[in-house]
Design a protein around this motif. Structure first.
Motif, PDB file in Angstrom:
ATOM      1  N   ARG A  22     -72.552  16.559  70.183  1.00 43.80           N
ATOM      2  CA  ARG A  22     -72.141  17.912  69.763  1.00 43.80           C
ATOM      3  C   ARG A  22     -73.141  18.428  68.735  1.00 43.80           C
ATOM      4  NH1 ARG A  22     -69.436  16.991  73.239  1.00 43.80           N
ATOM      5  NH2 ARG A  22     -67.201  17.165  73.589  1.00 43.80           N
ATOM      6  N   CYS A  23     -74.395  18.604  69.137  1.00 45.19           N
ATOM      7  CA  CYS A  23     -75.401  19.004  68.143  1.00 45.19           C
ATOM      8  C   CYS A  23     -75.041  20.363  67.554  1.00 45.19           C
ATOM      9  CB  CYS A  23     -76.780  19.030  68.774  1.00 45.19           C
ATOM     10  SG  CYS A  23     -77.230  17.417  69.422  1.00 45.19           S
ATOM     11  N   TYR A  60     -76.726  22.734  66.472  1.00 50.44           N
ATOM     12  CA  TYR A  60     -77.511  23.905  66.871  1.00 50.44           C
ATOM     13  C   TYR A  60     -77.305  24.258  68.339  1.00 50.44           C
ATOM     14  CZ  TYR A  60     -80.410  19.814  67.846  1.00 50.44           C
ATOM     15  OH  TYR A  60     -80.844  18.586  68.239  1.00 50.44           O
ATOM     16  N   CYS A  61     -76.539  23.455  69.038  1.00 54.17           N
ATOM     17  CA  CYS A  61     -76.459  23.611  70.492  1.00 54.17           C
ATOM     18  C   CYS A  61     -75.059  23.951  70.963  1.00 54.17           C
ATOM     19  CB  CYS A  61     -76.939  22.328  71.155  1.00 54.17           C
ATOM     20  SG  CYS A  61     -76.924  22.364  72.944  1.00 54.17           S
ATOM     21  N   MET A  62     -74.074  23.362  70.331  1.00 57.45           N
ATOM     22  CA  MET A  62     -72.695  23.498  70.811  1.00 57.45           C
ATOM     23  C   MET A  62     -71.780  23.843  69.666  1.00 57.45           C
ATOM     24  SD  MET A  62     -71.015  20.596  72.985  1.00 57.45           S
ATOM     25  CE  MET A  62     -71.865  19.974  74.373  1.00 57.45           C
ATOM     26  N   VAL A  93     -76.335  24.603  75.348  1.00 54.01           N
ATOM     27  CA  VAL A  93     -75.729  23.588  76.196  1.00 54.01           C
ATOM     28  C   VAL A  93     -75.366  24.177  77.574  1.00 54.01           C
ATOM     29  CG1 VAL A  93     -73.327  23.917  75.459  1.00 54.01           C
ATOM     30  CG2 VAL A  93     -74.117  21.656  76.162  1.00 54.01           C
TER      31      VAL A  93
HETATM   32  S1  SF4 Z   1     -76.977  19.139  75.209  1.00 49.71           S
HETATM   33 FE1  SF4 Z   1     -77.002  19.994  73.203  1.00 49.71          FE
HETATM   34  S2  SF4 Z   1     -75.299  18.941  72.160  1.00 49.71           S
HETATM   35 FE2  SF4 Z   1     -75.859  17.712  73.897  1.00 49.71          FE
HETATM   36  S3  SF4 Z   1     -77.384  16.275  73.109  1.00 49.71           S
HETATM   37 FE3  SF4 Z   1     -78.498  17.974  74.069  1.00 49.71          FE
HETATM   38  S4  SF4 Z   1     -78.916  19.257  72.298  1.00 49.71           S
HETATM   39 FE4  SF4 Z   1     -77.255  17.906  71.674  1.00 49.71          FE
END
Ligand code: SF4
Ligand SMILES: C[S@@+](CC[C@H](N)C(=O)[O-])C[C@H]1O[C@@H](n2cnc3c(N)ncnc32)[C@H](O)[C@@H]1O
Length: 333
Positions: free
Chosen positions: A23-24, A26-28, A329
């Motif tokens: 659940r990065c 910056y992404c989700m 994502v």
């Molecule tokens: S999809 Fe997004 S939340 Fe999942 S590992 Fe990759 S960067 Fe992180």
């Protein structure tokens, strides 16, 4: 395929899932995520068909991404199917690395199994070597798995392995040098990526943004002036430098600060729910799944691709429009 601005499209980035085991920030978004219903996601057969259409139109490189592509069930069967695609010279994968060391049914590691089905390059996300910062950034305690995944990828013998580090002020500045040393010890290419406004995550505010020029200066204060390598390209938007006195390459992806960033763009994106996107940094997307499921012929799908390329913007609109809201994502980074 060529657009109105002379961009030659040879690269298709294909997201096969919006799901992820991390659940990065910056992404989700952190809130409970609603995943797409299975019926709204392209099947492997549909994905294969669209990739064939793209290769007929001159695409020679495909990178499978997500979400986390290795969380999708039976993912090796997609790669197996892609082996038969004529004209596909370069098949890559973007992954957070956490599942690469897992054993598959055949006894091979996932990395070895991917290598065996013709995957030649792997990009692995690694923003930090500090377990606490890793957990805070990805929402998961998976640094040991990610590191084991990097080892597994190296053992599997891919042609190219790149590590990607997203630059975050106040989060990972003290990791730039350790990451350079980590990559040097393994002879891997490390790339630093500017934070892009494509999520609703809490890290996406102007105070977290750290330009590539600043990261480069930070490295130069330790290693001396980096040596530009304008001739070295890897089919992407990165500019590369060598560390003085070493045979080590470092890449910088200045998606926000490099005003020439879009000039060499050769990409289209296919989202997991069947939308073709001519540019990551624009809201434009076109529903090719709908026309395919309505019975379009291959010739009609080709026409669709060409129409999307025709609409490719000259450059992304992140700079004018630093408005988080789109999720990486779901788009496929
Ligand atoms: S999809 Fe997004 S939340 Fe999942 S590992 Fe990759 S960067 Fe992180
Ligand atoms: C969306 S991920 C998908 C593949 C895989 N799950 C991974 O993490 O590598 C692809 C890449 O996009 C990057 N990314 C995600 N959100 C980003 C953002 N807001 N700005 C810059 N890069 C981002 C990730 O760091 C990763 O390198």
């Amino acid at each position: 395929m060529e657009d109105r601005f002379g961009h030659r499209i040879s690269y298709l980035r294909v997201s096969i899932t919006d799901r992820c085991n991390e659940r990065c920030t910056y992404c989700m978004p952190h809130e409970l995520q609603e995943w797409l219903p299975r019926a709204d996601v392209l099947t492997y057969e549909e994905t294969l068909r669209l990739i064939r259409v793209a290769t007929d139109l001159g695409v020679s490189k495909v990178r499978i991404t997500g979400g986390e592509p290795l969380t999708r069930r039976d993912v090796l069967s997609l790669f197996e199917m892609l082996r038969s695609v004529d004209g596909l010279d370069d098949l890559g994968l973007s992954t957070n690395g956490t599942l690469l060391a897992r054993r598959t049914a055949s006894g091979l590691t996932m990395a070895e199994a991917l290598r065996a089905v013709r995957v030649n390059s792997v990009n692995i996300s690694l923003d930090t070597l500090d377990p606490e910062v890793y957990a805070r950034t990805t929402g998961r305690d998976f640094l040991p798995q990610a590191l084991a995944g990097i080892d597994a990828a190296m053992a599997a013998g891919f042609d190219q392995i790149k590590l990607n580090c997203v630059l975050m002020r106040g989060r990972n500045e003290n990791q730039f040098v350790p990451l350079v040393e980590f990559a040097a010890a393994r002879n891997l290419i490390l790339r630093f990526i500017e934070l892009m406004p494509v999520s609703t995550g809490d890290v996406l505010h102007e105070n977290s943004f750290l330009p590539v020029a600043e990261a480069r200066r930070a490295l130069e204060s330790v290693y001396g002036p980096l040596i530009p390598e304008p001739a070295f390209r890897t089919n992407g938007p990165s500019t590369y430098y060598k560390i003085p006195g070493r045979n080590q390459r470092i890449g910088f992806i200045g998606a926000m600060s490099n005003l020439h960033f879009c000039e060499s763009c050769n990409k289209l994106r296919l989202t997991c729910d069947g939308k073709l996107r001519p540019c990551l940094g624009s809201y434009l997307e076109f529903d090719i799944m709908k026309v395919m499921r309505a019975g379009a012929t291959d010739a009609e799908l080709k026409r669709f691709f060409l129409d999307v390329v025709e609409r490719k913007p000259e450059q992304h609109d992140f700079r004018e429009n630093y408005q988080p809201g789109r999720m990486m994502v779901a788009i496929g980074g």
